[in-house]
Write a protein that holds these residues in place. Structure first.
Motif, mmCIF file in Angstrom:
data_model
loop_
_atom_site.group_PDB
_atom_site.id
_atom_site.type_symbol
_atom_site.label_atom_id
_atom_site.label_comp_id
_atom_site.label_asym_id
_atom_site.label_seq_id
_atom_site.Cartn_x
_atom_site.Cartn_y
_atom_site.Cartn_z
ATOM 1 N N ARG A 159 0.838 -1.207 0.000
ATOM 2 C CA ARG A 159 0.000 0.000 0.000
ATOM 3 C C ARG A 159 0.870 1.252 0.000
ATOM 4 N N GLY A 162 2.396 1.651 -3.408
ATOM 5 C CA GLY A 162 1.398 2.153 -4.345
ATOM 6 C C GLY A 162 1.163 3.636 -4.181
ATOM 7 N N ASP A 163 1.080 4.091 -2.926
ATOM 8 C CA ASP A 163 0.903 5.521 -2.657
ATOM 9 C C ASP A 163 2.089 6.325 -3.176
ATOM 10 N N SER A 166 2.001 6.474 -7.029
ATOM 11 C CA SER A 166 0.899 7.355 -7.434
ATOM 12 C C SER A 166 1.263 8.821 -7.233
ATOM 13 N N VAL A 171 0.840 7.369 -11.645
ATOM 14 C CA VAL A 171 0.262 6.159 -12.221
ATOM 15 C C VAL A 171 -0.117 5.205 -11.094
ATOM 16 N N GLU A 172 -0.984 4.243 -11.418
ATOM 17 C CA GLU A 172 -1.347 3.246 -10.418
ATOM 18 C C GLU A 172 -0.222 2.234 -10.265
ATOM 19 N N TRP A 173 -0.263 1.497 -9.170
ATOM 20 C CA TRP A 173 0.746 0.455 -8.915
ATOM 21 C C TRP A 173 0.045 -0.872 -8.712
ATOM 22 N N ASN A 175 1.650 -0.539 -12.530
ATOM 23 C CA ASN A 175 1.260 0.053 -13.807
ATOM 24 C C ASN A 175 1.488 -0.994 -14.898
#
Length: 209
Positions: A159, A162-163, A166, A171-173, A175
């Motif tokens: 998490r 990902g943050d 981003s 981009v999202e994780w 990607n």
């Protein structure tokens, strides 16, 4: 020709161990702990400080503290006396180190946004490693983690990564379009390493990846 492999990974999927085995098979330089050590050297701070900051955003209290220093006249006068090593400064140094290592080539890089920094290089194979939750917990238990710690780490580390991706790359994780291959590590570390090597050969023999 592929001269660089970046390994992005879910926490507990074995990315570090697999990257080490891959680098040994290829005879290439492994940029994992070496990357952290070089960032710490350039930032002139202990390695432990970098480890707490890399691949994650600064915690709220730290962001508030920085805002206070920037907004306070007295704080701004004294800010230069504090060696503030935050996520943004580490990101900038990381980019320098990754791009410099990429110019040398023949290297395996683990995380730290390397897949983003090198996304436009034709000589780079970008790999994402993942595993089912129970396999990740089992691997962490094998490293000596308690069951509660293993579960907490599996939930939180990805998490935070990902943050981080981003916030700093937009981009999202993970990607998915960024990676040429995504591999489930339950097939075994040796099999993952061989799969990556086979993929490299395919890229080198064909029109490229």
């Amino acid at each position: 020709m592929i001269k660089i492999v970046t390994i992005e990974r879910e926490y507990g999927s074995g990315g570090g161990e697999i990257a080490q085995q891959l680098a040994q098979r290829l005879g290439w330089t492994l940029w994992d702990q070496l990357l952290t050590e070089e960032i710490a050297r350039l930032a002139e701070c202990p390695k432990a400080v970098v480890e707490r900051r890399e691949e994650r955003k600064d915690p709220l209290y730290y962001r508030l503290f920085k805002s206070f220093l920037r907004g306070s006249y007295e704080g701004s006068l004294n800010a230069h006396k504090l060696n503030l090593v935050d996520s943004e400064s580490i990101l900038k140094i990381t980019k320098r180190v990754v791009l410099r290592a990429a110019e040398t080539g023949n290297c395996v890089m683990v995380g730290r946004g390397s897949q983003q920094f090198l996304r436009d290089r034709k000589d780079t194979l970008r790999v994402f490693l993942y595993a089912p939750r129970e396999d990740k917990v089992r691997r962490l238990l094998g490293r000596g983690k308690s069951e509660s710690d293993a579960n907490e780490l599996v939930d939180n580390v990805d998490r935070e990564r990902g943050d981080y991706i981003s916030k700093y790359f937009g981009v999202e994780w993970p990607n998915r379009p960024l990676y040429q291959t995504m591999i489930n590590t339950t097939i075994g570390d040796a099999a993952v390493v061989q799969t990556i090597i086979n993929f490299m050969k395919t890229c080198d023999e064909g029109p490229g990846c």
